[in-house]
Design a protein around this motif. Structure first.
Motif, PDB file in Angstrom:
ATOM      1  N   SER A  43       0.789  -1.199  -0.015  1.00  0.00           N
ATOM      2  CA  SER A  43       0.127  -0.132   0.025  1.00  0.00           C
ATOM      3  C   SER A  43       0.803   1.210  -0.053  1.00  0.00           C
ATOM      4  O   SER A  43       0.531   2.001  -0.780  1.00  0.00           O
ATOM      5  N   SER A  52      -3.104   2.448  -7.880  1.00  0.00           N
ATOM      6  CA  SER A  52      -3.670   1.496  -6.856  1.00  0.00           C
ATOM      7  C   SER A  52      -2.975   0.453  -6.770  1.00  0.00           C
ATOM      8  O   SER A  52      -2.152   0.060  -7.179  1.00  0.00           O
ATOM      9  N   THR A  53      -3.584  -0.162  -5.558  1.00  0.00           N
ATOM     10  CA  THR A  53      -2.687  -1.554  -5.273  1.00  0.00           C
ATOM     11  C   THR A  53      -2.998  -2.584  -6.211  1.00  0.00           C
ATOM     12  O   THR A  53      -1.752  -3.443  -6.464  1.00  0.00           O
TER      13      THR A  53
END
Length: 290
Positions: A43, A52-53
């Motif tokens: 993260s 985004s992850t």
């Protein structure tokens, strides 16, 4: 795994053209503080890169890892190997300065950039680029940007002494389209474009390409969009402990190329240099001490 002998940075470089825009942004973030950038939670890496992850997870798989833990384990192994490296263990580059001094930290980064960049260069491409620069049957055009115009001018000054029909185009000038009027198929353009990539430079490259010119590109590890049009590209690592990028690796390539082209055209170059020296004597531009 087939990539066992490659670093993660190498894998990223090899796959740059296959990455999505978000993944390229992530690659940029990883390489900027490599290898420490990927040692935290997934993260954190995603937040630092502003992606985004799931983007991180997808790119890790594209690099040949089963998941983020395996990716991190490889990074830690690279970090251990770096610490054991004899050059990394060198106490100081500048005598009398502590190892953490900017002189030594900056030098360490530049040497690492040079080593990594040279390891990626195809000597066949280098020789082919030198042959193009030495080819006096075609005109040579040299183009730089807002910052890189200094390297373009350096190459231009030497090429102008080595061979005829050399033009220095400043892509930041509104007059650069004029230079394209006389471009013929087979002419060579040497283009410098590093982040932040300039729109004028890309448009100039597109128009030169349409007119049948050959393009030799000097860029960074993330590669300028001009890369898609170039016949030969030289990507140099440019990140150092500074707000500014380093030109040291690119300058090394330029100076090596100048030496190689000079040798290829030595008889003509020698005559041109002698004529130039005679002109300098007539104008008394330089002081003589003999």
């Amino acid at each position: 795994m087939g990539d066992a002998n490659l670093t993660i940075a190498d894998r990223i470089q090899d796959r740059l053209e296959t990455l999505t825009r978000a993944e390229r942004q992530l690659a940029h973030s990883i390489l900027e503080n490599y290898p420490a950038s990927g040692l935290g939670p997934i993260s954190t890496l995603a937040n630092d890169a502003e992606v985004s992850t799931p983007t991180v997870a997808r790119m890790v798989q594209k690099l040949g890892f089963k998941g983020y833990p395996e990716f991190q384990a490889e990074l830690r192994e690279e970090l251990k190997a770096k610490v054991k490296n004899p050059i990394a263990k060198h106490d100081t580059w500048a005598e009398g300065a502590p190892s953490g001094h900017m002189l030594n930290r900056f030098t360490e980064a530049v040497i690492d950039n040079i080593r990594h960049s040279l390891g990626q260069i195809d000597t066949g491409d280098f020789d082919a680029a030198c042959a193009q620069l030495a080819d006096t049957s075609a005109r040579l055009h040299i183009v730089g940007g807002r910052i890189t115009h200094t390297m373009a001018e350096y190459l231009f000054l030497h090429m102008q002494m080595i061979r005829p029909d050399v033009t220095h185009i400043q892509s930041t000038s509104n007059a650069w389209p004029h230079y394209l009027l006389d471009v013929k198929p087979g002419d060579t353009f040497v283009i410098f474009d590093v982040r932040r990539y300039e729109s004028n430079t890309l448009k100039l490259a597109e128009m030169a390409h349409q007119r049948g010119a050959r393009i030799i590109l000097f860029t960074d590890q993330w590669r300028s969009p001009v890369h898609r049009l170039a016949d030969i590209s030289f990507s140099s690592r440019i990140v150092v402990p500074s707000a500014w990028d380093s030109a040291a690796t690119t300058l090394l390539l330029i100076e090596t190329m100048i030496a190689a082209v000079q040798d290829l055209n030595w008889e003509d170059t020698k005559n041109r240099m002698q004529t130039l020296e005679d002109m300098f004597d007539q104008t008394k531009l330089f002081r003589k001490f003999t």
